[in-house]
Design a protein around this motif. Sequence first.
Motif, mmCIF file in Angstrom:
data_model
loop_
_atom_site.group_PDB
_atom_site.id
_atom_site.type_symbol
_atom_site.label_atom_id
_atom_site.label_comp_id
_atom_site.label_asym_id
_atom_site.label_seq_id
_atom_site.Cartn_x
_atom_site.Cartn_y
_atom_site.Cartn_z
ATOM 1 N N GLN A 149 -5.348 -2.117 11.442
ATOM 2 C CA GLN A 149 -4.531 -2.749 10.399
ATOM 3 C C GLN A 149 -3.162 -2.091 10.367
ATOM 4 O O GLN A 149 -3.040 -0.877 10.366
ATOM 5 C CB GLN A 149 -5.196 -2.583 9.038
ATOM 6 N N GLN A 150 -2.133 -2.927 10.326
ATOM 7 C CA GLN A 150 -0.776 -2.401 10.285
ATOM 8 C C GLN A 150 -0.123 -2.868 8.989
ATOM 9 O O GLN A 150 0.118 -4.055 8.819
ATOM 10 C CB GLN A 150 0.022 -2.910 11.481
ATOM 11 N N LYS B 261 -5.136 -18.952 11.865
ATOM 12 C CA LYS B 261 -3.821 -18.789 11.232
ATOM 13 C C LYS B 261 -3.960 -18.593 9.721
ATOM 14 O O LYS B 261 -3.300 -17.783 9.098
ATOM 15 C CB LYS B 261 -2.986 -20.048 11.518
ATOM 16 N N GLU C 277 -5.197 -15.140 8.963
ATOM 17 C CA GLU C 277 -4.122 -14.144 9.150
ATOM 18 C C GLU C 277 -3.250 -14.042 7.912
ATOM 19 O O GLU C 277 -2.721 -12.991 7.583
ATOM 20 C CB GLU C 277 -3.221 -14.560 10.317
ATOM 21 N N ASN C 278 -3.062 -15.177 7.247
ATOM 22 C CA ASN C 278 -2.151 -15.215 6.099
ATOM 23 C C ASN C 278 -2.857 -15.081 4.763
ATOM 24 O O ASN C 278 -2.280 -15.361 3.720
ATOM 25 C CB ASN C 278 -1.356 -16.523 6.113
ATOM 26 N N HIS D 6 2.785 -2.953 7.802
ATOM 27 C CA HIS D 6 4.033 -3.713 7.857
ATOM 28 C C HIS D 6 3.789 -5.146 8.317
ATOM 29 O O HIS D 6 4.600 -6.026 8.078
ATOM 30 C CB HIS D 6 5.035 -3.033 8.788
ATOM 31 N N ALA D 7 2.657 -5.378 8.958
ATOM 32 C CA ALA D 7 2.351 -6.720 9.449
ATOM 33 C C ALA D 7 1.372 -7.450 8.552
ATOM 34 O O ALA D 7 1.035 -8.597 8.795
ATOM 35 C CB ALA D 7 1.782 -6.632 10.860
ATOM 36 N N MET D 8 0.916 -6.774 7.510
ATOM 37 C CA MET D 8 -0.097 -7.382 6.648
ATOM 38 C C MET D 8 0.539 -8.219 5.570
ATOM 39 O O MET D 8 1.634 -7.927 5.084
ATOM 40 C CB MET D 8 -0.950 -6.282 5.997
ATOM 41 N N VAL D 9 -0.196 -9.249 5.181
ATOM 42 C CA VAL D 9 0.224 -10.083 4.061
ATOM 43 C C VAL D 9 -0.554 -9.616 2.836
ATOM 44 O O VAL D 9 -1.767 -9.518 2.882
ATOM 45 C CB VAL D 9 -0.108 -11.575 4.345
#
Lengths: 124, 166
Positions: free
Chosen positions: B159-160, A96, A99-100, B162-165
């Motif tokens: 990698q997308q 997690k 991911e962030n 719009h979904a990436m931070v």
Amino acid sequence: MNFGKFIEIGRIITVNYGPSRGKIAVIVDIIDKNRCLIDGPSGRQMINLKRVTPSKFKFSINRKSSTNKIHQLFLENKIEKKWFNSRWGKKVLRVKKKENFSDFENFKFMIGKKYKSNIFRCHI
Amino acid sequence: PAEDPPPLSPRRNVAKPAKLRESITPGTVLILLSGRFRGKRVVFLKQLESGLLLVTGPYKINGVPLRRINQAFVIATSTKVDVSGADVKKFNDAYFARPKTKATKSADGFFAAESQKQELSADRIADQKAVDAKILDAVKKVEFMKPYLNSRFSLSKGQQPHAMVF
């Protein structure tokens, strides 16, 4: 072959699919061969056992327990703490966190990977 | 026609400069998405009156000079650099305006083989150095910030955006 993680009432499971994906829940009742009733952060629901993986944790609850009672026993048994201290739980946290990662943190992670592989290469 | 069409009312809407995104504050690292420096990570300095963003590489790190960028062609990351030391008050749109060249109307001029290469004025170089000096100090204090600003951003498979931070 010894099986240890049984699908039984009180077993802590992780949900692998659906809106509660990644979260843990308790098995409250078993409906039939394929489905069971669970109680967790998304409330009480029926779920297919294919969407679920049992963990090594369990605590004793009665079949007819209410959500409040189960929540109270969950807190008393400190399941959440045990879960996030286990190897599996720690992995969930790690994934997690990755991911962030911000763009800068991703860059530093990449540098770290290169550094690590370089050390391995030098030792072979 | 029985009635004359009503006279056109004068245009009263004036385009306002683009509102700055909340994620963009002085010192934010931006990823440029188009233009000569696409993929480069640069430091945001301030928004100019026209709405364009003033950014700098810094020049010594990634070759991006003091430049104007449109907000639409930029990804704002959550990383910030301390730019409080840099004085950017003197930079405005007039500073970056291209000098007007006399339009040649002859046929030869249309297919002009030579284009005058614009010499970089000493003032521009001096300004660049002055602004970058303070920013480089701040960059040096953060570990890996310099190679980070030197690197280019790119998308790999799976990698997308719009979904990436960021």
